[in-house]
Design a protein around this motif. Structure first.
Motif, PDB file in Angstrom:
ATOM      1  N   ALA A  59       0.821  -1.220   0.000  1.00  0.00           N
ATOM      2  CA  ALA A  59       0.000   0.000   0.000  1.00  0.00           C
ATOM      3  C   ALA A  59       0.854   1.269   0.000  1.00  0.00           C
ATOM      4  O   ALA A  59       0.361   2.348   0.341  1.00  0.00           O
ATOM      5  N   SER A  60       2.137   1.160  -0.380  1.00  0.00           N
ATOM      6  CA  SER A  60       3.021   2.336  -0.340  1.00  0.00           C
ATOM      7  C   SER A  60       3.671   2.564  -1.706  1.00  0.00           C
ATOM      8  O   SER A  60       3.981   1.614  -2.427  1.00  0.00           O
ATOM      9  N   ASP A  61       3.913   3.844  -2.026  1.00  0.00           N
ATOM     10  CA  ASP A  61       4.684   4.175  -3.231  1.00  0.00           C
ATOM     11  C   ASP A  61       6.180   4.193  -2.913  1.00  0.00           C
ATOM     12  O   ASP A  61       7.010   3.868  -3.755  1.00  0.00           O
ATOM     13  N   ILE A  62       6.507   4.641  -1.694  1.00  0.00           N
ATOM     14  CA  ILE A  62       7.907   4.617  -1.237  1.00  0.00           C
ATOM     15  C   ILE A  62       7.929   3.982   0.150  1.00  0.00           C
ATOM     16  O   ILE A  62       7.178   4.392   1.044  1.00  0.00           O
ATOM     17  N   ALA A  84       5.920  -5.535  -2.704  1.00  0.00           N
ATOM     18  CA  ALA A  84       5.785  -4.242  -3.385  1.00  0.00           C
ATOM     19  C   ALA A  84       5.533  -4.448  -4.875  1.00  0.00           C
ATOM     20  O   ALA A  84       6.047  -5.393  -5.482  1.00  0.00           O
ATOM     21  N   THR A  85       4.759  -3.533  -5.459  1.00  0.00           N
ATOM     22  CA  THR A  85       4.527  -3.648  -6.891  1.00  0.00           C
ATOM     23  C   THR A  85       5.690  -3.019  -7.645  1.00  0.00           C
ATOM     24  O   THR A  85       6.311  -2.063  -7.155  1.00  0.00           O
ATOM     25  N   PRO A  86       6.022  -3.535  -8.850  1.00  0.00           N
ATOM     26  CA  PRO A  86       7.127  -2.945  -9.625  1.00  0.00           C
ATOM     27  C   PRO A  86       6.933  -1.437  -9.759  1.00  0.00           C
ATOM     28  O   PRO A  86       5.803  -0.966  -9.927  1.00  0.00           O
ATOM     29  N   ARG A 107      18.707  -8.039  -5.644  1.00  0.00           N
ATOM     30  CA  ARG A 107      17.346  -8.605  -5.521  1.00  0.00           C
ATOM     31  C   ARG A 107      16.302  -7.556  -5.903  1.00  0.00           C
ATOM     32  O   ARG A 107      15.278  -7.871  -6.518  1.00  0.00           O
ATOM     33  N   ALA A 108      16.563  -6.309  -5.525  1.00  0.00           N
ATOM     34  CA  ALA A 108      15.619  -5.233  -5.852  1.00  0.00           C
ATOM     35  C   ALA A 108      15.533  -5.043  -7.364  1.00  0.00           C
ATOM     36  O   ALA A 108      14.436  -4.889  -7.922  1.00  0.00           O
ATOM     37  N   ALA A 109      16.684  -5.077  -8.013  1.00  0.00           N
ATOM     38  CA  ALA A 109      16.687  -4.903  -9.474  1.00  0.00           C
ATOM     39  C   ALA A 109      15.869  -6.012 -10.131  1.00  0.00           C
ATOM     40  O   ALA A 109      15.074  -5.754 -11.050  1.00  0.00           O
ATOM     41  N   ALA A 110      16.024  -7.243  -9.630  1.00  0.00           N
ATOM     42  CA  ALA A 110      15.274  -8.375 -10.208  1.00  0.00           C
ATOM     43  C   ALA A 110      13.772  -8.194 -10.008  1.00  0.00           C
ATOM     44  O   ALA A 110      12.964  -8.632 -10.830  1.00  0.00           O
ATOM     45  N   ALA A 111      13.379  -7.519  -8.904  1.00  0.00           N
ATOM     46  CA  ALA A 111      11.948  -7.316  -8.615  1.00  0.00           C
ATOM     47  C   ALA A 111      11.430  -5.992  -9.196  1.00  0.00           C
ATOM     48  O   ALA A 111      10.264  -5.637  -8.966  1.00  0.00           O
TER      49      ALA A 111
END
Ligand SMILES: NC(=O)c1ccc[n+]([C@@H]2O[C@H](COP(=O)([O-])OP(=O)(O)OC[C@H]3O[C@@H](n4cnc5c(N)ncnc54)[C@H](OP(=O)(O)O)[C@@H]3O)[C@@H](O)[C@H]2O)c1
Length: 301
Positions: A59-62, A84-86, A107-111
């Motif tokens: 439910a968050s953008d950041i 989190a959504t892409p 991992r963040a880049a992959a998601a």
């Protein structure tokens, strides 16, 4: 200010005052803390409370986090990245190693989550007064999206690069802060053994060429021997381990940091791990066999 939905994970000594500042500044904020009871003051101030990291991240953008260490970062990041959504931005403000942070970056880049590193300079009183210095590295657009939030938390934002630069410079500074505490503690013990007046000696140090903003902040604490932790010896031990592990991985000798690390172990073994790092003076007094006043006992100075 931003109209983006802000999620905040971690309401410890630093995270709680930082999150309260965001509510006071009018950001739409939802918080999560592992120990749920710590969310009460934020709820009272007007923040939403999420029951899980997944709920908050979805439910968050950041999403921001201010949590303990490498293990906490990797555990929290795994949950954030899964929920989190892409396109979401994830900004971690904790003090962690460049190596653990780089693993999270991969991992963040992959998601397809933009990952910002934003450790801070300044302790709990600076957090409460929104006077932190925020050291930032990561993808430029994502760092820019976080800027209004960082501006509400601190007095200065320093852009360091696009990778782990902010993590590294934070460790550079903490190596010097911990070493200063050890140096001051040892010097005070030396003067005390020779019979110097405690308060006069501290005043002379605070007005000497070796005085620094850090020594200035700690002058009253040292005079009063009130070692309630702003940053504990155990926390400094954690940071010295991050520094020494990073150095060891590259065969970088750090003889000073290696020696000072022993002092944090001595404090933890001696029951002083949860006191402020400047309580190292009490540890050094004990090691010197000095009959010093106990922690918390006020001096006349
Ligand atoms: N204190 C300072 O002066 C200072 C200054 C600059 C930077 N820092 C850095 O800022 C970070 C936070 O410091 P702090 O003093 O606020 O520490 P703290 O008071 O010990 O708070 C740590 C927070 O992390 C949470 N946490 C730990 N492990 C977790 C996990 N696995 N999953 C979810 N939450 C977890 C804790 O939740 P619980 O409430 O459930 O334990 C708590 O909210 C550290 O990296 C520290 O080195 C501290």
């Amino acid at each position: 200010m931003t109209d983006k939905r802000i999620g905040w994970i971690g309401l410890g000594k630093m995270g709680a005052p930082m999150a309260l500042n965001l509510v006071a500044a009018g950001f739409p904020l939802t918080v999560y803390n592992r120990t749920a009871a710590k969310t009460a003051p934020l709820a009272e101030a007007g923040a939403g409370v999420a029951a899980s990291i997944a709920e908050l991240a979805g439910a968050s953008d950041i999403v921001f986090s201010m949590i303990d260490d490498d293990a906490a970062l990797e555990a929290v990041a795994a949950e954030v990245l899964a929920a989190a959504t892409p396109g979401t931005v994830y900004a971690d403000m904790s003090t962690v190693s460049p190596a653990a942070s780089a693993r999270v970056a991969e991992r963040a880049a992959a998601a397809e989550i933009a990952y910002v590193r934003a450790p801070v300079l300044g302790s709990t009183n600076f957090a409460a007064a929104a006077q932190l210095v925020v050291l930032v590295s990561g993808p430029e657009d994502a760092c820019a999206a976080c800027t209004p939030v960082f501006a509400a938390l601190g007095r200065k934002i320093v852009s360091m690069g696009v990778g782990e630069e902010a993590r590294t410079v934070k460790l550079v500074i903490n190596m010097m802060i911990g070493t200063t505490a050890a140096m001051v503690g040892e010097a005070l013990t030396f003067g005390e053994r020779a019979g110097l007046d405690w308060a006069t000696m501290i005043d002379v140090i605070a007005d000497s060429p070796v005085a620094s903003p850090l020594v200035g902040y700690k002058t009253q604490m040292l005079k009063e021997r009130d070692f309630a932790p702003a940053f504990s010896a155990a926390q400094m031990a954690k940071d010295f381990d991050l520094i020494l592990d990073t150095a060891r991985a590259g065969d970088l000798p750090m003889p000073v940091a290696g020696t000072v690390r022993q002092l944090w172990s001595a404090m933890m073994a001696g029951g002083r791990g949860e006191l402020d790092m400047f309580a190292c003076v009490a540890q050094l007094e004990a090691m010197a066999g000095l009959d010093a006043p106990s922690e918390g006992q006020k001096s006349s100075g």
